[in-house]
Design a protein around this motif. Structure first.
Motif, short mmCIF file in Angstrom:
data_model
loop_
_atom_site.label_atom_id
_atom_site.label_comp_id
_atom_site.label_asym_id
_atom_site.label_seq_id
_atom_site.Cartn_x
_atom_site.Cartn_y
_atom_site.Cartn_z
N GLU A 53 3.49 2.01 -1.71
CA GLU A 53 4.01 2.43 -3.02
C GLU A 53 3.04 2.23 -4.17
O GLU A 53 3.28 2.73 -5.27
N HIS A 54 1.96 1.50 -3.95
CA HIS A 54 1.05 1.18 -5.05
C HIS A 54 -0.39 1.45 -4.66
O HIS A 54 -0.78 1.24 -3.52
N ARG A 55 -1.17 1.91 -5.62
CA ARG A 55 -2.61 2.06 -5.42
C ARG A 55 -3.27 0.73 -5.77
O ARG A 55 -3.45 0.41 -6.94
N ILE A 56 -3.59 -0.03 -4.75
CA ILE A 56 -4.11 -1.37 -4.96
C ILE A 56 -5.51 -1.48 -4.36
O ILE A 56 -5.76 -1.02 -3.25
N ASN A 57 -6.39 -2.07 -5.13
CA ASN A 57 -7.71 -2.43 -4.63
C ASN A 57 -7.77 -3.95 -4.62
O ASN A 57 -7.73 -4.58 -5.68
N PHE A 99 0.81 -1.21 0.00
CA PHE A 99 0.00 0.00 0.00
C PHE A 99 0.85 1.27 0.00
O PHE A 99 0.40 2.32 -0.47
N THR A 110 -5.57 0.62 6.74
CA THR A 110 -5.73 0.63 5.28
C THR A 110 -6.31 -0.69 4.80
O THR A 110 -7.20 -0.72 3.94
N ASP A 151 -5.00 -11.07 -4.16
CA ASP A 151 -6.18 -10.21 -4.22
C ASP A 151 -7.39 -11.13 -4.25
O ASP A 151 -7.25 -12.36 -4.32
N LYS A 167 -9.94 -0.85 5.68
CA LYS A 167 -10.72 -0.03 4.76
C LYS A 167 -10.95 -0.79 3.46
O LYS A 167 -12.05 -0.75 2.89
N GLN A 168 -9.92 -1.49 2.98
CA GLN A 168 -10.07 -2.30 1.77
C GLN A 168 -11.12 -3.39 1.97
O GLN A 168 -11.92 -3.67 1.08
N ASP A 182 -4.84 -7.51 -9.84
CA ASP A 182 -3.75 -6.54 -9.91
C ASP A 182 -2.46 -7.24 -10.29
O ASP A 182 -2.15 -8.31 -9.77
#
Length: 582
Positions: free
Chosen positions: A282-286, A280, A334, A297, A337-338, A291
């Protein structure tokens, strides 16, 4: 098919489906002709004769529809057909010498991508083999007569489809050799394109006398095999016993995969260590979307039929003292939240009953953990904070000694547990938090065993007898951990599985077997270390974890034994720890 049937009596005398051995479902790609999806019946009969149920997959590029079809299959056969557009392997298409079908190309490559993501056994025939090679990065000779060096054989013999027209040499170290049991077989031949550059991860398993590649395979890391000839004609029309053996092998692989899928449907499967929150920063991951960066994931968990994973907040030892705790909380929040954003598909689990309930709801479960006691900032109260956030285990240290204990790596300063470390162990026992000794030195390991009133775990460790790394546990440590009711979760990290080079699923299961031999079936599990350096040949993401199940089944492990390995042992340990809350 011939004759007529009696509509009123045709189904009399059949057995209930539940009492029949259900055969594997084999999807077969089709040709496109005049807006028609079609297939030569030899493919159908070859699969039926070998014990499979053929399912013709309509030609389309609807990804969602193809995914739903593939998800229910146990194997995929890529059939023959037109030439492949040269742009797929970065060459201009020789239009005057080739006959391409853009719709078929899109359909085949998409179908293969989905099937390989789901880890299906795959057999490619003629064009199907070429599609496999190109999809995984290889190239082709677009026209053998005009491009292949020397004086190649005539590889486009359109008559005698059921008869061999030239010999091929089988490599002894290939999966084909035990299928045919000899170094040379006769094959038919109806192609003018051929494999040129072989894809990474594949090897040539058969060639013709002129050097043209006749078969490729990705075994043992992937259950993918391709042949350039047409075994379906020789098996179904020519009654060729050797070609029937090829289809028997394919159906056997599909049966094994089917059993693995059935196991995962029945039992809760758990990976005890993933470093996904580390991404999280360094990367915008959902995590709800597939991904390329993340090995874990929700999509990959679904494809690999993994029900639950421990996702940990990792703290490097050099993180500033006094700020480590806040950073750990940030990573955990974080992740929470995911989980909230993707609540339709996943939930946070604090115990195994909650994970089981999430599985019953059709959702994935994520447990929280912390890797490195440095996150406590020397304050026992932080354990209470993390416990309230749902943290299930804490790894006492990472690479290098901290204020709790010595690490397996670096200079020791405590000769085991520090005074604070002993207080942390006692407090974790009172709170019902699991103590993870992965990364701990041998002195620290034995000090924790002596101090803890609850069993402990190694969330991502392996056997030092097979790979001489200080992070791994000796046989004596394995016995000690097993005797106190603990569990060792085998790490899928090459450095901890083999003494050099890239490890594979075979190596990981070798470690599982060694730990069973030393400590018994009740002391071993799986902790991938994905997104933290983990990843091996044949198991490089959550979607590939089912390959471990396939290998365990291949080696003859019973369902209950595999259930113990895939989370049953870890569940027993965590339940025991959480039941002792004071």
């Amino acid at each position: 098919m011939s004759g007529i049937i009696d509509f009123n009596t045709i189904r009399l005398g059949i057995e209930p489906l539940s009492q029949q051995e259900k055969n594997p479902l084999i999807g077969i790609s089709v040709n496109i002709d005049a807006q028609t999806s079609r297939l030569h019946e030899a493919y159908i009969h070859s699969i039926l004769d070998a014990g499979g149920i053929p399912i013709l997959i309509p030609a389309m590029d609807d990804e969602a529809a193809l995914q739903e079809i593939v998800e229910n299959l146990d194997g995929l056969l890529l059939s023959g057909g037109a030439d492949i557009d040269g742009r797929y392997f970065n060459e201009p298409t020789l239009e005057e010498l080739t006959e391409i079908d853009p719709e078929r190309d899109r359909y085949d490559f998409l179908l293969l991508r989905i099937a390989s993501d789901y880890q299906l056994p795959i057999l490619g025939i003629c064009r199907g083999m070429q599609v496999i090679n190109v999809a995984f990065g290889g190239g082709l000779w677009q026209d053998i007569p005009s491009q292949f060096p020397g004086s190649p054989l005539n590889h486009s013999v359109l008559t005698q489809k059921e008869q061999p027209v030239h010999p091929v040499k089988i490599e002894k170290d290939s999966v084909l050799f035990p299928i045919f049991g000899k170094e040379e077989i006769g094959v038919n031949s109806r192609h003018h394109q051929a494999v040129k550059k072989i894809a990474d991860g594949f090897k040539v398993s058969a060639t013709s006398m002129d050097g043209v590649v006749e078969a490729i395979e990705a075994y043992p890391h992937r259950r993918i095999l391709g042949v350039q000839w047409h075994p379906e004609n020789m098996a179904a029309e020519g009654k060729n016993k050797e070609m029937k053996q090829l289809f028997n092998h394919f159906i056997n692989e599909a049966n094994l995969f089917k059993k693995a899928k059935q196991f995962h449907d029945k039992y809760l499967t758990v990976d005890s260590h993933c470093d996904t929150p580390m991404l999280f920063a360094e990367h915008r991951i959902n995590i709800g979307k597939r991904d390329a960066v993340a090995q874990v994931d929700l999509i990959k968990m679904h494809e690999g039929k993994l029900d639950a994973a421990f996702v940990v907040a990792y703290l490097p030892q050099n993180y500033p003292q006094g700020k480590a705790g806040e950073y750990a909380k940030k990573l955990l929040l974080t992740m929470q939240k995911q989980i909230e954003v993707n609540g339709q598909y996943v939930g946070q689990a604090c115990n195994f009953n909650e994970a089981e309930e999430l599985k019953n709801q059709g959702r994935k479960a994520l447990f929280l953990g912390i890797e490195n006691g440095h996150a406590l900032d020397g304050n026992l109260d932080n354990l209470v904070v993390f416990k309230k956030m749902g943290v299930v285990y804490l790894t006492l240290c990472h690479n290098g000694a901290n204020d709790l204990c010595d690490s397996a790596v670096g200079k020791p300063i405590h000769q085991g547990l520090s005074a604070l470390g002993k207080q942390v162990v006692a407090q974790m026992n009172r709170l019902g938090m699991a103590i993870d000794i992965s990364h701990a030195s041998e002195d620290s390991f034995y000090a924790v065993l002596q101090s803890s009133s609850s069993p402990i775990l190694a969330s991502h460790s392996s056997a030092r007898a097979l790979c001489n790394h200080p992070r791994n546990l000796t046989d004596e440590q394995i016995k000690a951990l097993a005797s106190t009711g603990g569990v060792i979760q085998v790490c899928l990290y090459s450095h901890f599985l083999v003494n050099g080079g890239k490890a594979s699923v075979i190596d990981a299961v070798n470690h599982i077997e060694h730990i069973i031999q030393v400590g018994g079936i009740d002391c071993v599990g799986i902790g991938s270390d994905f997104d933290g350096g983990g990843g091996i040949e044949g198991c490089n993401g959550a979607n590939e974890l089912i390959n471990i199940t396939v290998e365990l089944l291949r080696r003859g492990y019973e369902e209950k034994e595999i259930a113990a390995i895939w989370g049953g042992n870890l569940r027993r340990v965590i339940n025991k720890i959480q039941q002792t809350v004071n």
